[in-house]
Design a protein around this motif. Structure first.
Motif, mmCIF file in Angstrom:
data_model
loop_
_atom_site.group_PDB
_atom_site.id
_atom_site.type_symbol
_atom_site.label_atom_id
_atom_site.label_comp_id
_atom_site.label_asym_id
_atom_site.label_seq_id
_atom_site.Cartn_x
_atom_site.Cartn_y
_atom_site.Cartn_z
ATOM 1 N N ALA A 170 0.583 -1.704 -0.382
ATOM 2 C CA ALA A 170 0.094 -0.343 0.028
ATOM 3 C C ALA A 170 0.971 1.245 0.086
ATOM 4 O O ALA A 170 2.580 1.777 0.630
ATOM 5 N N PHE A 171 0.070 2.251 -0.773
ATOM 6 C CA PHE A 171 1.325 3.366 -0.819
ATOM 7 C C PHE A 171 1.291 4.266 0.802
ATOM 8 O O PHE A 171 -0.318 4.017 1.289
ATOM 9 N N ARG A 172 1.727 4.895 1.042
ATOM 10 C CA ARG A 172 2.519 5.974 2.378
ATOM 11 C C ARG A 172 1.027 6.895 2.423
ATOM 12 O O ARG A 172 0.206 7.025 2.768
ATOM 13 N N ASN A 173 1.220 7.449 0.926
ATOM 14 C CA ASN A 173 -0.073 8.933 1.728
ATOM 15 C C ASN A 173 -0.613 8.931 -0.033
ATOM 16 O O ASN A 173 -0.123 7.940 -1.085
ATOM 17 N N PRO A 174 -1.595 9.857 -0.341
ATOM 18 C CA PRO A 174 -2.003 9.954 -1.552
ATOM 19 C C PRO A 174 -1.791 10.236 -2.719
ATOM 20 O O PRO A 174 -1.763 10.777 -3.712
ATOM 21 N N MET A 175 -0.838 11.727 -1.826
ATOM 22 C CA MET A 175 0.450 12.046 -2.915
ATOM 23 C C MET A 175 1.375 10.958 -3.817
ATOM 24 O O MET A 175 1.562 10.871 -4.898
ATOM 25 N N GLU A 176 1.317 9.839 -2.877
ATOM 26 C CA GLU A 176 2.935 9.339 -3.472
ATOM 27 C C GLU A 176 1.970 8.607 -4.958
ATOM 28 O O GLU A 176 2.471 7.846 -5.413
ATOM 29 N N ALA A 177 0.474 7.987 -4.466
ATOM 30 C CA ALA A 177 -0.814 7.342 -5.625
ATOM 31 C C ALA A 177 -0.717 7.793 -6.518
ATOM 32 O O ALA A 177 -0.646 7.339 -7.672
ATOM 33 N N LYS A 178 -0.379 9.061 -6.305
ATOM 34 C CA LYS A 178 -0.820 10.045 -7.451
ATOM 35 C C LYS A 178 0.157 10.243 -8.156
ATOM 36 O O LYS A 178 -0.026 10.497 -9.309
ATOM 37 N N LYS A 179 1.509 10.268 -7.739
ATOM 38 C CA LYS A 179 2.788 10.702 -8.193
ATOM 39 C C LYS A 179 2.920 9.377 -9.100
ATOM 40 O O LYS A 179 3.708 9.409 -10.012
ATOM 41 N N ARG A 180 2.814 8.139 -8.306
ATOM 42 C CA ARG A 180 2.565 6.711 -9.100
ATOM 43 C C ARG A 180 1.734 6.758 -10.138
ATOM 44 O O ARG A 180 2.148 6.122 -11.500
ATOM 45 N N ILE A 181 0.281 6.964 -10.214
ATOM 46 C CA ILE A 181 -0.155 7.334 -11.372
ATOM 47 C C ILE A 181 0.159 7.983 -12.619
ATOM 48 O O ILE A 181 0.329 7.758 -13.759
ATOM 49 N N ILE A 182 0.794 9.151 -11.689
ATOM 50 C CA ILE A 182 1.176 10.506 -13.108
ATOM 51 C C ILE A 182 2.590 9.499 -13.954
ATOM 52 O O ILE A 182 2.400 9.466 -14.291
ATOM 53 N N LYS A 183 3.158 8.384 -13.071
ATOM 54 C CA LYS A 183 4.352 8.376 -13.714
ATOM 55 C C LYS A 183 4.201 6.603 -14.448
ATOM 56 O O LYS A 183 4.724 6.982 -15.858
ATOM 57 N N LEU A 184 2.790 6.417 -13.824
ATOM 58 C CA LEU A 184 2.741 5.426 -14.971
ATOM 59 C C LEU A 184 1.881 5.748 -16.993
ATOM 60 O O LEU A 184 2.406 5.577 -17.831
ATOM 61 N N GLU A 185 1.139 7.119 -16.373
ATOM 62 C CA GLU A 185 0.534 7.452 -17.018
ATOM 63 C C GLU A 185 0.926 8.138 -18.547
ATOM 64 O O GLU A 185 1.052 7.863 -19.853
ATOM 65 N N LYS A 186 2.771 8.457 -18.487
ATOM 66 C CA LYS A 186 3.721 9.190 -18.796
ATOM 67 C C LYS A 186 4.129 7.735 -19.590
ATOM 68 O O LYS A 186 4.405 8.355 -20.590
ATOM 69 N N GLU A 187 4.733 6.689 -18.849
ATOM 70 C CA GLU A 187 5.385 5.730 -19.645
ATOM 71 C C GLU A 187 3.636 5.125 -20.687
ATOM 72 O O GLU A 187 4.628 4.710 -21.655
ATOM 73 N N ILE A 188 2.793 4.715 -20.086
ATOM 74 C CA ILE A 188 1.797 4.640 -20.739
ATOM 75 C C ILE A 188 2.404 5.244 -22.345
ATOM 76 O O ILE A 188 2.246 4.415 -23.903
ATOM 77 N N ALA A 189 1.723 6.431 -22.892
ATOM 78 C CA ALA A 189 2.075 7.386 -23.725
ATOM 79 C C ALA A 189 3.338 7.291 -24.159
ATOM 80 O O ALA A 189 2.904 7.443 -26.046
#
Length: 218
Positions: free
Chosen positions: A127-146
């Protein structure tokens, strides 16, 4: 004049020498209720002197056109470090529990309970420690997908260009054979079997299809 931030766990206080602004809870009942919900403080009722500091708002929430930094009408606070506040509360509860248990003997049941707690923590370590960490991970994955989509698009374009070249080369060879410029059977030696066995008319149709696809749509 604001004195401190009302967000749970936020220790920010007003200081004119620090570039942090403070913002009152909105007077509009609907927006005020949304702010209170996002703050997530139990039985919290903000007053007219209750503020949130600018740390809890995204950069897009601010209107910087004037001389002072103001919130936009639809701005809502979304940045909170609830984990720090919860950890401090858990630490206080743990200290109180350890103090109460210091006089009670430990036995197999308490040992089993501690082992079970450790297993639960290990099972949920993903699990992520906080919502901001999860948000950063989602943004990183979206960039990788693009990035992967761009690479796939480039590969498909290269494949289509290579296909067009093969079709043109095959049509040329077969035309030269048909006009007796090249000896019969040349295509069988220089072209792949799948291409050399197809009749010339089929290649002309394929070439025309490729040209039609390249024409711009008016």
């Amino acid at each position: 004049m604001p004195t401190n931030c009302a967000a749970a766990g936020c220790a920010t206080t007003y200081n004119k020498h620090i570039n942090i602004s403070f913002h009152r809870f909105p007077l509009d009942p609907k927006r005020r209720k949304e702010w209170v919900r996002l703050v997530r403080r139990k039985n919290f009722v903000p007053g007219k002197h209750t503020f949130l500091c600018s740390k809890h708002f995204e950069a897009s929430c601010f209107d910087l056109t004037g001389q002072t930094r103001r919130l936009k009408m639809d701005a809502v606070p979304t940045i909170f470090d609830f984990c720090t506040h919860i950890k401090s509360m858990k630490l206080k509860s743990r200290n109180l529990l350890e103090k109460n248990n210091s006089c009670t003997p430990t036995g197999p049941s308490s040992l089993k309970s501690n082992i079970g707690s450790q297993q639960v923590l290990l099972e949920h370590s993903y699990a992520f420690r906080n919502p901001m960490e999860a948000k950063k991970r989602i943004i990183k994955l979206e960039k990788e997908i693009a990035s992967l989509r761009r690479k796939m698009k480039t590969c498909l374009q290269k494949e289509r260009r290579a296909t067009r070249r093969w079709i043109k080369a095959t049509c040329l060879v077969k035309n030269l054979e048909a006009n007796n410029i090249l000896p019969k059977g040349t295509s069988e030696h220089i072209l792949p079997t799948a291409l050399s066995n197809l009749p010339l008319e089929d290649f002309k149709i394929l070439e025309q299809d490729q040209q039609d696809k390249m024409l711009p749509i008016l």
